[in-house]
Scaffold this active site. Structure first.
Site, PDB file in Angstrom:
ATOM      1  N   PRO A 112       0.822  -1.210   0.000  1.00  0.00           N
ATOM      2  CA  PRO A 112       0.000   0.000   0.000  1.00  0.00           C
ATOM      3  C   PRO A 112       0.857   1.260   0.000  1.00  0.00           C
ATOM      4  O   PRO A 112       1.886   1.317   0.684  1.00  0.00           O
ATOM      5  CB  PRO A 112      -0.804  -0.098   1.302  1.00  0.00           C
ATOM      6  CG  PRO A 112      -0.619  -1.473   1.817  1.00  0.00           C
ATOM      7  CD  PRO A 112       0.586  -2.060   1.170  1.00  0.00           C
ATOM      8  N   GLY A 114       2.142   4.905   0.788  1.00  0.00           N
ATOM      9  CA  GLY A 114       2.092   5.880   1.882  1.00  0.00           C
ATOM     10  C   GLY A 114       1.523   5.303   3.163  1.00  0.00           C
ATOM     11  O   GLY A 114       0.961   6.025   3.978  1.00  0.00           O
ATOM     12  N   GLY A 118       6.894   1.141   3.507  1.00  0.00           N
ATOM     13  CA  GLY A 118       8.057   1.296   2.626  1.00  0.00           C
ATOM     14  C   GLY A 118       7.794   1.160   1.143  1.00  0.00           C
ATOM     15  O   GLY A 118       8.675   0.725   0.396  1.00  0.00           O
ATOM     16  N   SER A 119       6.589   1.564   0.688  1.00  0.00           N
ATOM     17  CA  SER A 119       6.316   1.452  -0.745  1.00  0.00           C
ATOM     18  C   SER A 119       7.283   2.316  -1.556  1.00  0.00           C
ATOM     19  O   SER A 119       7.833   1.874  -2.567  1.00  0.00           O
ATOM     20  CB  SER A 119       4.876   1.865  -1.046  1.00  0.00           C
ATOM     21  OG  SER A 119       4.649   3.173  -0.580  1.00  0.00           O
ATOM     22  N   SER A 120       7.528   3.542  -1.111  1.00  0.00           N
ATOM     23  CA  SER A 120       8.372   4.441  -1.910  1.00  0.00           C
ATOM     24  C   SER A 120       9.799   3.911  -1.971  1.00  0.00           C
ATOM     25  O   SER A 120      10.411   3.891  -3.044  1.00  0.00           O
ATOM     26  CB  SER A 120       8.330   5.857  -1.355  1.00  0.00           C
ATOM     27  OG  SER A 120       8.693   5.865   0.001  1.00  0.00           O
ATOM     28  N   ALA A 121      10.314   3.450  -0.836  1.00  0.00           N
ATOM     29  CA  ALA A 121      11.692   2.936  -0.843  1.00  0.00           C
ATOM     30  C   ALA A 121      11.796   1.733  -1.779  1.00  0.00           C
ATOM     31  O   ALA A 121      12.750   1.614  -2.553  1.00  0.00           O
ATOM     32  CB  ALA A 121      12.111   2.539   0.574  1.00  0.00           C
ATOM     33  N   ALA A 122      10.798   0.832  -1.727  1.00  0.00           N
ATOM     34  CA  ALA A 122      10.856  -0.367  -2.578  1.00  0.00           C
ATOM     35  C   ALA A 122      10.807   0.012  -4.055  1.00  0.00           C
ATOM     36  O   ALA A 122      11.536  -0.548  -4.882  1.00  0.00           O
ATOM     37  CB  ALA A 122       9.701  -1.308  -2.226  1.00  0.00           C
ATOM     38  N   ASP A 164      14.666   3.063   5.503  1.00  0.00           N
ATOM     39  CA  ASP A 164      13.752   2.396   4.564  1.00  0.00           C
ATOM     40  C   ASP A 164      14.507   1.861   3.343  1.00  0.00           C
ATOM     41  O   ASP A 164      14.279   0.729   2.899  1.00  0.00           O
ATOM     42  CB  ASP A 164      12.676   3.376   4.075  1.00  0.00           C
ATOM     43  CG  ASP A 164      11.706   3.790   5.173  1.00  0.00           C
ATOM     44  OD1 ASP A 164      12.055   3.648   6.354  1.00  0.00           O
ATOM     45  OD2 ASP A 164      10.610   4.262   4.844  1.00  0.00           O
TER      46      ASP A 164
HETATM   47  C1  MEV Z   1       9.268   6.654   7.430  1.00  0.00           C
HETATM   48  O1  MEV Z   1       9.034   5.349   6.882  1.00  0.00           O
HETATM   49  C2  MEV Z   1      10.221   6.555   8.584  1.00  0.00           C
HETATM   50  C3  MEV Z   1      10.612   7.895   9.202  1.00  0.00           C
HETATM   51  O2  MEV Z   1      11.500   7.573  10.282  1.00  0.00           O
HETATM   52  C4  MEV Z   1      11.305   8.799   8.223  1.00  0.00           C
HETATM   53  C5  MEV Z   1      12.669   8.279   7.789  1.00  0.00           C
HETATM   54  O3  MEV Z   1      13.302   7.513   8.519  1.00  0.00           O
HETATM   55  O4  MEV Z   1      13.104   8.692   6.702  1.00  0.00           O
HETATM   56  C6  MEV Z   1       9.424   8.611   9.789  1.00  0.00           C
END
Ligand code: MEV
Length: 329
Positions: A112, A114, A118-122, A164
């Site tokens: 999902p 947001g 970790g969708s954006s990182a993946a 992430d």
């Molecule tokens: C976001 O998935 C995690 C936070 O700690 C931000 C980050 O580490 O970049 C809120």
């Protein structure tokens, strides 16, 4: 055409505090984003994203093309998603020493968007790997993690940790503190259960909110430090396989995140439903504001209870994914 995938993650401990130099322990889970890229004749980038738990969208940019997608989702979320993909392509071009190359990019994801897992990182990690390989260059996972971090750092206005992106690139359980990123060995089997409220949080805004509190109140600064203490205690419990202690520390961590203003009614409701169903511990995961909680339970009770909890859209079990970014056919 070249495809790569990278895993989602949950935070066992330490989100938000990791932005200020405290340690964090995220764990990759067996849910993946898959990015397929194909070099184009022109220099445009055309993105199709069909499964980002949005209705699906197509965006083309480059030249004079209007890059605003026509979808019924919050604009900041889509702009952020586009920023991540554009950033991944830029990193790949830079790594391969290429210029003015366009791509067709297809994103398929069962993570999902947001939602704190970790969708954006993946997507960024898989995107950099696929695009560099399409250009004939191979990067090792650490380098991909570093380049993906630069993308997140840019999109999140400089308020991103390496957690992430390193976790998604390397897989398994990892420990992050500032620039010190390591994989943790000998991690016990962890019975993750995830509840998702169908909502999203704006990471940039939530991180800025915590920074504001930290600057205004010394006790908020101490709260961030206390999260660091929880992570250190959690690492030792993880090393010894003490799941009950890990659960207690997760509960503590959730309370402190809540005090920092990053929880939400739906997240608190799911956390309490999980605890009442017998979970060893439960907390929000990721930036918060809406999205996912993570609980520990070997039995099916927590998942079942979450499915019947008002405000929980879906609940699922997840195994630790020891594999990070990988090539796909
Ligand atoms: C976001 O998935 C995690 C936070 O700690 C931000 C980050 O580490 O970049 C809120």
């Amino acid at each position: 055409m070249t495809a790569s995938s990278a895993p989602a993650k949950v935070y066992l401990f330490g989100e938000h505090a990791v932005v200020y130099g405290e340690p964090a322990v995220p764990c990759a889970i067996e849910r993946r984003a898959r990015v397929t890229v194909e070099r184009r004749e022109d220099s445009q980038i055309c993105v199709q994203a069909n499964d980002l738990t949005l209705d699906g969208f197509t965006v083309t940019w480059g030249g004079n093309t209007d890059r605003r997608p026509d979808v019924d989702v919050p604009t900041p979320l889509v702009e952020a998603a586009m920023g991540y993909i554009e950033g991944a392509v830029d990193q790949a071009l830079d790594a391969a020493g290429a210029r003015g190359v366009g791509f067709d990019v297809t994103v398929e994801s069962d993570i999902p968007l947001g939602a704190g897992i970790g969708s954006s990182a993946a997507v960024v990690v898989a995107g950099i790997d696929a695009a560099t390989r399409e250009l004939g260059t191979e990067l090792d996972p650490e380098t991909i993690a570093d380049r993906a971090y630069r993308v997140e750092h840019g999109v999140q206005d400089g308020e991103a940790s390496r957690a992430d992106t390193f976790c998604s690139a390397m897989g398994g359980a990892v420990r992050i503190q500032g620039d010190d990123c390591r994989q943790l060995g000998d991690v016990p089997s962890i019975p993750f259960v995830i509840g998702y409220d169908g909502n999203t949080g704006d990471t940039r805004e939530l991180v800025a909110g915590v920074r504001g509190l930290k600057e205004e109140y010394e006790f908020a600064d101490d709260t961030v430090g206390a999260i660091g203490d929880i992570v250190r205690a959690g690492e030792s419990a993880l090393g010894d396989g003490r799941l009950e202690e890990i659960g207690r520390l997760m509960n503590f961590n959730h309370g402190l995140l809540s005090a920092l203003g990053v929880s939400a009614r739906s997240l608190d409701t799911m956390v309490w439903a999980a605890r009442e169903a017998g979970a060893l511990g439960a907390k929000l995961t990721g930036a918060g504001g809406g999205g996912c909680i993570v609980a520990l339970d070997r039995s099916e009770q927590t998942r079942t209870a979450l499915e019947y909890t008002p405000g929980c859209e879906t609940a699922f079990r997840a195994e630790l994914d020891t594999e990070g970014v990988r090539a796909e056919r």
